[in-house]
Design a protein around this motif. Sequence first.
Motif, PDB file in Angstrom:
ATOM      1  N   MET A  27      -2.749   7.143  13.058  1.00  0.00           N
ATOM      2  CA  MET A  27      -3.320   6.033  13.826  1.00  0.00           C
ATOM      3  C   MET A  27      -3.143   4.843  12.907  1.00  0.00           C
ATOM      4  N   THR A  28      -2.099   4.096  13.159  1.00  0.00           N
ATOM      5  CA  THR A  28      -1.721   3.098  12.165  1.00  0.00           C
ATOM      6  C   THR A  28      -1.280   1.811  12.833  1.00  0.00           C
ATOM      7  N   ASN A  29      -0.937   0.846  11.995  1.00  0.00           N
ATOM      8  CA  ASN A  29      -0.605  -0.468  12.537  1.00  0.00           C
ATOM      9  C   ASN A  29       0.869  -0.532  12.949  1.00  0.00           C
ATOM     10  N   LEU A  30       1.142  -1.523  13.778  1.00  0.00           N
ATOM     11  CA  LEU A  30       2.489  -1.662  14.358  1.00  0.00           C
ATOM     12  C   LEU A  30       3.564  -1.814  13.297  1.00  0.00           C
ATOM     13  N   VAL A  31       3.212  -2.499  12.204  1.00  0.00           N
ATOM     14  CA  VAL A  31       4.217  -2.830  11.194  1.00  0.00           C
ATOM     15  C   VAL A  31       4.854  -1.580  10.588  1.00  0.00           C
ATOM     16  N   VAL A  32       4.079  -0.524  10.443  1.00  0.00           N
ATOM     17  CA  VAL A  32       4.600   0.614   9.683  1.00  0.00           C
ATOM     18  C   VAL A  32       4.910   1.854  10.514  1.00  0.00           C
ATOM     19  N   THR A  88     -14.180  16.197 -10.191  1.00  0.00           N
ATOM     20  CA  THR A  88     -14.178  17.135 -11.308  1.00  0.00           C
ATOM     21  C   THR A  88     -12.858  17.025 -12.065  1.00  0.00           C
ATOM     22  N   ARG A  89     -11.771  17.112 -11.297  1.00  0.00           N
ATOM     23  CA  ARG A  89     -10.434  17.011 -11.891  1.00  0.00           C
ATOM     24  C   ARG A  89      -9.892  15.598 -11.654  1.00  0.00           C
ATOM     25  N   THR A  90      -9.247  15.033 -12.651  1.00  0.00           N
ATOM     26  CA  THR A  90      -8.650  13.705 -12.486  1.00  0.00           C
ATOM     27  C   THR A  90      -7.242  13.698 -13.074  1.00  0.00           C
ATOM     28  N   TYR A  91      -6.282  13.201 -12.292  1.00  0.00           N
ATOM     29  CA  TYR A  91      -4.915  13.040 -12.774  1.00  0.00           C
ATOM     30  C   TYR A  91      -4.563  11.554 -12.835  1.00  0.00           C
ATOM     31  N   ALA A  92      -3.817  11.175 -13.853  1.00  0.00           N
ATOM     32  CA  ALA A  92      -3.186   9.858 -13.891  1.00  0.00           C
ATOM     33  C   ALA A  92      -1.694  10.116 -13.805  1.00  0.00           C
ATOM     34  N   LEU A  93      -1.048   9.658 -12.740  1.00  0.00           N
ATOM     35  CA  LEU A  93       0.366   9.960 -12.501  1.00  0.00           C
ATOM     36  C   LEU A  93       1.148   8.655 -12.521  1.00  0.00           C
ATOM     37  N   SER A  94       2.164   8.598 -13.355  1.00  0.00           N
ATOM     38  CA  SER A  94       2.841   7.309 -13.566  1.00  0.00           C
ATOM     39  C   SER A  94       4.273   7.267 -13.075  1.00  0.00           C
ATOM     40  N   ASN A  95       4.596   8.059 -12.061  1.00  0.00           N
ATOM     41  CA  ASN A  95       5.942   7.953 -11.499  1.00  0.00           C
ATOM     42  C   ASN A  95       5.992   6.793 -10.506  1.00  0.00           C
ATOM     43  N   GLY A  96       7.185   6.495 -10.007  1.00  0.00           N
ATOM     44  CA  GLY A  96       7.300   5.455  -8.991  1.00  0.00           C
ATOM     45  C   GLY A  96       8.360   4.434  -9.333  1.00  0.00           C
ATOM     46  N   HIS A  97       8.481   3.417  -8.494  1.00  0.00           N
ATOM     47  CA  HIS A  97       9.484   2.386  -8.709  1.00  0.00           C
ATOM     48  C   HIS A  97       8.944   1.047  -8.211  1.00  0.00           C
ATOM     49  N   ALA A  98       9.326  -0.014  -8.911  1.00  0.00           N
ATOM     50  CA  ALA A  98       8.817  -1.353  -8.564  1.00  0.00           C
ATOM     51  C   ALA A  98       9.153  -1.749  -7.124  1.00  0.00           C
ATOM     52  N   TYR A  99      10.260  -1.278  -6.600  1.00  0.00           N
ATOM     53  CA  TYR A  99      10.619  -1.646  -5.219  1.00  0.00           C
ATOM     54  C   TYR A  99       9.568  -1.195  -4.197  1.00  0.00           C
ATOM     55  N   LEU A 100       8.840  -0.146  -4.515  1.00  0.00           N
ATOM     56  CA  LEU A 100       7.786   0.310  -3.583  1.00  0.00           C
ATOM     57  C   LEU A 100       6.801  -0.827  -3.280  1.00  0.00           C
ATOM     58  N   GLY A 101       6.569  -1.657  -4.289  1.00  0.00           N
ATOM     59  CA  GLY A 101       5.640  -2.763  -4.112  1.00  0.00           C
ATOM     60  C   GLY A 101       6.256  -3.961  -3.405  1.00  0.00           C
ATOM     61  N   MET A 102       7.541  -3.894  -3.113  1.00  0.00           N
ATOM     62  CA  MET A 102       8.209  -5.053  -2.509  1.00  0.00           C
ATOM     63  C   MET A 102       8.603  -4.815  -1.060  1.00  0.00           C
ATOM     64  N   VAL A 103       8.279  -3.635  -0.532  1.00  0.00           N
ATOM     65  CA  VAL A 103       8.584  -3.399   0.882  1.00  0.00           C
ATOM     66  C   VAL A 103       7.275  -3.148   1.613  1.00  0.00           C
ATOM     67  N   THR A 104       7.252  -3.559   2.865  1.00  0.00           N
ATOM     68  CA  THR A 104       6.011  -3.440   3.617  1.00  0.00           C
ATOM     69  C   THR A 104       5.775  -1.993   4.036  1.00  0.00           C
ATOM     70  N   GLY A 105       4.555  -1.575   3.962  1.00  0.00           N
ATOM     71  CA  GLY A 105       4.174  -0.273   4.502  1.00  0.00           C
ATOM     72  C   GLY A 105       4.411   0.903   3.586  1.00  0.00           C
ATOM     73  N   SER A 106       4.799   0.673   2.315  1.00  0.00           N
ATOM     74  CA  SER A 106       5.053   1.851   1.484  1.00  0.00           C
ATOM     75  C   SER A 106       3.737   2.602   1.216  1.00  0.00           C
ATOM     76  N   GLY A 107       2.658   1.842   0.996  1.00  0.00           N
ATOM     77  CA  GLY A 107       1.357   2.493   0.781  1.00  0.00           C
ATOM     78  C   GLY A 107       0.965   3.304   2.000  1.00  0.00           C
ATOM     79  N   CYS A 108       1.212   2.747   3.178  1.00  0.00           N
ATOM     80  CA  CYS A 108       0.855   3.445   4.417  1.00  0.00           C
ATOM     81  C   CYS A 108       1.638   4.745   4.555  1.00  0.00           C
ATOM     82  N   THR A 109       2.914   4.715   4.145  1.00  0.00           N
ATOM     83  CA  THR A 109       3.709   5.932   4.290  1.00  0.00           C
ATOM     84  C   THR A 109       3.296   6.981   3.258  1.00  0.00           C
ATOM     85  N   LEU A 110       2.690   6.531   2.144  1.00  0.00           N
ATOM     86  CA  LEU A 110       2.120   7.518   1.220  1.00  0.00           C
ATOM     87  C   LEU A 110       0.951   8.238   1.902  1.00  0.00           C
TER      88      LEU A 110
END
Length: 542
Positions: free
Chosen positions: A279-284, A448-470
């Motif tokens: 249930m998401t927005n039109l953009v993504v 209880t459990r916590t992970y810090a995960l540092s993978n990814g790419h800067a382009y993810l932050g430059m396209v719309t809706g990448s967070g939504c697709t995660l």
Amino acid sequence: IARMKDQVDYTLYLVTDSTEAILGSRDLVEVVEQALLGGVTVVQYRDKTSDTGALIATAKALHEKCKKHNIPLLINDRVDVALAVGCEGVHLGQDDMNLTEARKLLGRDKIIGATVSSIEEARVAVERGADYLGIGTLYATSTKKNTKDIIGVNGIRRILRYLHTSDDEAARKMKTVCIGGVNALNVQRVTYQLHAPSDHSSPPKSIDGVAVVSAIVGAKDVEQAAANLKTLLCTPPTFIHFSPSTNNNEDWTSLSHLHTTSLALTKAVDSASPLSHNMTNLVVQNFAASVALAIGASPIMSNNGAEAADLARLNGALVINMGTATPDALKNHALAIAAYNAAGRPVVLDPVGAGATSARKEALSFLLASGYFSVIKGNEREILAVAQASGLAVASSEHAAQQQQRGVDSGPASYTLPQRAHMVQRLARRERTVVLMTGATDLLSDGTRTYALSNGHAYLGMVTGSGCTLGTTISAYLAAAPGDPFMAAAAAVLHFEIAAEDAGRSEGVRGPGTFVPGFVDALYARRKAIVEGHLEEGAERL
Ligand code: 3NM
Ligand code: MG
């Protein structure tokens, strides 16, 4: 010999209402009789307008019915009416007769309850010898407009913790019910979250029951509504498949464990091809559906709450994306959350832009009150907004204070990594859920459990809706592996972020535009490589 009043079962506490808006033209005594048949365990007669003669006549009739079912009848506010009728006690608000005076009039065997909204009011009520506390207001309710404070699950939890950790035995043994906006949709989530481990080491005191007005008195079928609430209160919630355990043998902190588990879960998504209901927005919508297909899930983009109950039966998971938080969308979201909670299927909350406007703050509170989320994911500011809505005290960061959230883009982090990790962990513990804060380093915790995960790419932050697709990706993993939402979310993050790295590096990707198709390709390629067994080595990339 135990007194009757020490044996009262507070599980489902009915407060009556005689107004047109809730009771309508029905007869109160008949409505209460049906509620008794449905299984309410305490009845409070609350009538702020009738004349004293009428109050006593109705109270007598109610007392007859309650006695037949062996259920105590309490009178709101009116000690004189309780005395005239000889019923089991009274319930006193903060503006009613003082508890000490009421006790003198009623004697020690009658039940006296008190409404409290703060630790101080609770302290006084205990000191003056209350038998139980009605703690509220939990959620805003149209039943009572002049409530003082909406304190939410966390305000109630603070009062419970105060009682539990008191030196006074009367406080530790105090019976409690919560009140305000409790209904069949939220009752299991409320009671589940009230049992959450506290930030402190002591085990939490839990609530003894819930008090409701409109969810029973205002129901079409009163008996069925009461019976349904009773069942919900007496059975474990369907949305809980696991409890995070620290004593299992697997070492979740080892990279090889994370790697092996994530590969297995990617295969599980591939072979189950689970429904990802967005249930998401039109953009993504289009991008999210493509991502779902690439990872092997089966997407459906439906914003119609009316079909959620049917979809919830298909062993999938739901994503609620707050990108378009119109009142109409929120209504549909609430219906869908309820349907997935009832079916025991996972729900992901993506509070897009939460904190940006006051309407979005309200929307977030509304959604948080609408049901239980298996995973809450967002960027730093969104998770900060959730933490604030949840009543978590977050140390202010100078940087954060300077920046109002504008759009839905996240910008640079305001808090240090340890501060963010701490916030995520405390929020997860408080909401009894899994929280993911995305950023250059993604922080994931179940409290209880916590992970810090540092993978990814800067382009993810430059396209719309990448967070939504995660969010969509996480929903597919949750659907395939609902038993451990924490590991499912970790595996989803790894699939997603490592594919982004692959895409960023691939030939043909020259910028954010070409990144989008390259990313969909890379998600697909990673899935295929895992399913075909090419990536058994590779933990070093994490
Ligand atoms: N007292 P419903 S809220 C009678 O906060 C009452 O003290 C409250 O109605 C308090 O279950 C409330 O319909 C009304 O939301 C609760
Ligand atoms: Mg009152």
